[in-house]
Design a protein around this motif. Structure first.
Motif, mmCIF file in Angstrom:
data_model
loop_
_atom_site.group_PDB
_atom_site.id
_atom_site.type_symbol
_atom_site.label_atom_id
_atom_site.label_comp_id
_atom_site.label_asym_id
_atom_site.label_seq_id
_atom_site.Cartn_x
_atom_site.Cartn_y
_atom_site.Cartn_z
ATOM 1 N N ASP A 1 -5.064 -47.620 25.322
ATOM 2 C CA ASP A 1 -5.829 -46.407 24.979
ATOM 3 C C ASP A 1 -7.280 -46.698 25.528
ATOM 4 O O ASP A 1 -7.816 -45.716 25.584
ATOM 5 N N LEU A 2 -7.852 -47.728 25.388
ATOM 6 C CA LEU A 2 -9.066 -48.056 25.654
ATOM 7 C C LEU A 2 -9.383 -47.798 27.335
ATOM 8 O O LEU A 2 -10.094 -46.787 27.520
ATOM 9 N N ARG A 3 -8.281 -48.379 27.876
ATOM 10 C CA ARG A 3 -8.298 -48.081 29.392
ATOM 11 C C ARG A 3 -8.180 -46.594 29.822
ATOM 12 O O ARG A 3 -8.996 -46.046 30.746
ATOM 13 N N GLU A 4 -7.210 -45.883 29.094
ATOM 14 C CA GLU A 4 -7.094 -44.498 29.290
ATOM 15 C C GLU A 4 -8.486 -43.572 28.998
ATOM 16 O O GLU A 4 -8.844 -42.796 29.575
ATOM 17 N N ALA A 5 -9.164 -44.132 27.683
ATOM 18 C CA ALA A 5 -10.346 -43.473 27.549
ATOM 19 C C ALA A 5 -11.462 -43.507 28.585
ATOM 20 O O ALA A 5 -12.440 -42.651 28.776
ATOM 21 N N LEU A 6 -11.476 -44.871 28.861
ATOM 22 C CA LEU A 6 -12.518 -45.332 30.016
ATOM 23 C C LEU A 6 -12.231 -44.477 31.360
ATOM 24 O O LEU A 6 -13.031 -44.023 31.958
ATOM 25 N N GLU A 7 -11.064 -44.333 31.419
ATOM 26 C CA GLU A 7 -10.706 -43.426 32.996
ATOM 27 C C GLU A 7 -11.145 -42.026 32.784
ATOM 28 O O GLU A 7 -11.704 -41.456 33.756
ATOM 29 N N ARG A 8 -11.042 -41.440 31.497
ATOM 30 C CA ARG A 8 -11.555 -40.144 31.391
ATOM 31 C C ARG A 8 -13.038 -40.200 31.635
ATOM 32 O O ARG A 8 -13.709 -38.983 31.465
ATOM 33 N N GLU A 9 -13.652 -41.155 31.381
ATOM 34 C CA GLU A 9 -15.083 -41.393 31.399
ATOM 35 C C GLU A 9 -15.752 -41.702 32.933
ATOM 36 O O GLU A 9 -16.543 -41.856 33.356
ATOM 37 N N GLY A 10 -14.433 -41.709 33.687
ATOM 38 C CA GLY A 10 -14.910 -41.952 35.076
ATOM 39 C C GLY A 10 -14.760 -43.484 35.609
ATOM 40 O O GLY A 10 -15.419 -43.826 36.306
ATOM 41 N N ILE A 11 -14.410 -44.182 34.457
ATOM 42 C CA ILE A 11 -14.447 -45.914 34.956
ATOM 43 C C ILE A 11 -12.827 -46.249 34.963
ATOM 44 O O ILE A 11 -12.177 -46.170 33.984
ATOM 45 N N THR A 12 -12.870 -46.925 35.988
ATOM 46 C CA THR A 12 -11.485 -47.845 36.378
ATOM 47 C C THR A 12 -11.271 -49.106 35.667
ATOM 48 O O THR A 12 -12.502 -49.897 35.902
ATOM 49 N N ALA A 13 -10.496 -49.387 34.936
ATOM 50 C CA ALA A 13 -10.321 -50.712 34.443
ATOM 51 C C ALA A 13 -8.956 -51.087 34.369
ATOM 52 O O ALA A 13 -7.824 -50.311 34.622
ATOM 53 N N ASP A 14 -8.848 -52.419 34.238
ATOM 54 C CA ASP A 14 -7.380 -53.114 34.346
ATOM 55 C C ASP A 14 -7.210 -53.851 33.020
ATOM 56 O O ASP A 14 -8.021 -54.193 32.479
ATOM 57 N N VAL A 15 -5.834 -53.912 32.526
ATOM 58 C CA VAL A 15 -5.675 -54.572 31.265
ATOM 59 C C VAL A 15 -4.647 -55.646 31.545
ATOM 60 O O VAL A 15 -3.644 -55.596 32.203
ATOM 61 N N HIS A 16 -4.962 -56.791 30.801
ATOM 62 C CA HIS A 16 -4.122 -58.082 30.894
ATOM 63 C C HIS A 16 -3.755 -58.538 29.568
ATOM 64 O O HIS A 16 -4.794 -58.201 28.655
ATOM 65 N N ASP A 17 -2.647 -58.979 29.459
ATOM 66 C CA ASP A 17 -2.496 -59.381 27.964
ATOM 67 C C ASP A 17 -1.937 -60.928 28.037
ATOM 68 O O ASP A 17 -1.246 -61.325 28.952
ATOM 69 N N GLY A 18 -1.871 -61.445 26.694
ATOM 70 C CA GLY A 18 -1.434 -62.910 26.601
ATOM 71 C C GLY A 18 -2.072 -63.499 25.487
ATOM 72 O O GLY A 18 -3.188 -63.379 25.140
ATOM 73 N N TYR A 19 -1.206 -64.487 24.725
ATOM 74 C CA TYR A 19 -1.652 -65.129 23.750
ATOM 75 C C TYR A 19 -2.560 -64.596 22.726
ATOM 76 O O TYR A 19 -3.620 -64.819 22.113
ATOM 77 N N GLY A 20 -1.866 -63.306 22.150
ATOM 78 C CA GLY A 20 -2.220 -62.683 21.367
ATOM 79 C C GLY A 20 -3.337 -61.637 21.434
ATOM 80 O O GLY A 20 -4.056 -61.037 20.502
ATOM 81 N N LEU A 21 -4.020 -61.638 22.638
ATOM 82 C CA LEU A 21 -5.146 -61.045 22.909
ATOM 83 C C LEU A 21 -4.754 -59.932 24.291
ATOM 84 O O LEU A 21 -4.289 -60.462 25.198
ATOM 85 N N ALA A 22 -5.608 -58.915 24.349
ATOM 86 C CA ALA A 22 -5.499 -58.322 25.604
ATOM 87 C C ALA A 22 -6.802 -58.113 26.137
ATOM 88 O O ALA A 22 -7.888 -58.095 25.146
ATOM 89 N N LEU A 23 -7.039 -57.980 27.372
ATOM 90 C CA LEU A 23 -8.328 -58.017 27.959
ATOM 91 C C LEU A 23 -8.482 -56.707 28.920
ATOM 92 O O LEU A 23 -7.679 -56.532 29.678
ATOM 93 N N VAL A 24 -9.457 -55.863 28.616
ATOM 94 C CA VAL A 24 -9.777 -54.945 29.634
ATOM 95 C C VAL A 24 -10.923 -55.151 30.402
ATOM 96 O O VAL A 24 -11.998 -55.558 30.043
ATOM 97 N N SER A 25 -10.665 -55.465 31.636
ATOM 98 C CA SER A 25 -11.478 -55.833 32.754
ATOM 99 C C SER A 25 -12.326 -54.667 33.410
ATOM 100 O O SER A 25 -11.527 -53.669 33.913
ATOM 101 N N VAL A 26 -13.464 -54.441 32.954
ATOM 102 C CA VAL A 26 -14.241 -53.141 33.339
ATOM 103 C C VAL A 26 -15.007 -53.435 34.527
ATOM 104 O O VAL A 26 -15.100 -52.451 35.684
ATOM 105 N N TRP A 27 -16.192 -54.262 34.651
ATOM 106 C CA TRP A 27 -16.763 -54.721 35.705
ATOM 107 C C TRP A 27 -17.503 -56.071 35.675
ATOM 108 O O TRP A 27 -17.052 -56.777 34.695
#
Length: 101
Positions: A6-32
């Motif tokens: 959901d954050l990645r999609e909201a960032l995309e609407r702000e014009g920012i491309t990000a990637d999501v990675h998950d594992g071990y109970g956490l997700a990481l949104v790599s922005v810059w």
């Protein structure tokens, strides 16, 4: 992982491309470079700077239930980092020289 997407999609609407990675109970949104948003499903948090006095990083956080506003806050940090960073060289050989004369 749903909140991070959901954050990645909201960032995309702000014009920012990000990637999501998950594992071990956490997700990481790599922005810059230097801007990764962690998510545990309940909140997002990211580094905002360095505290010289305490010798540690400072962080901001936002409830995961509000990814649109979190994206807005992350976008401000993204803009600050991009403004203060040097651009990457597209072709390092152009600066060093490729030996062709």
């Amino acid at each position: 992982m749903i909140a991070a997407e959901d954050l990645r999609e909201a960032l995309e609407r702000e014009g920012i491309t990000a990637d999501v990675h998950d594992g071990y109970g956490l997700a990481l949104v790599s922005v810059w470079v230097g801007l990764i948003v962690w998510c545990d499903g309940e909140r997002f948090w990211w580094r905002t700077g360095w505290d010289d006095r305490r010798q540690r990083f400072t962080y901001a956080w936002h409830p995961a239930a509000d990814p649109v506003r979190a994206a807005r806050r992350v976008a401000f940090r993204y803009t600050a980092l991009r403004t203060n960073s040097r651009p990457a060289l597209a072709d390092p050989a152009a600066v060093v020289g490729d030996g062709a004369h």
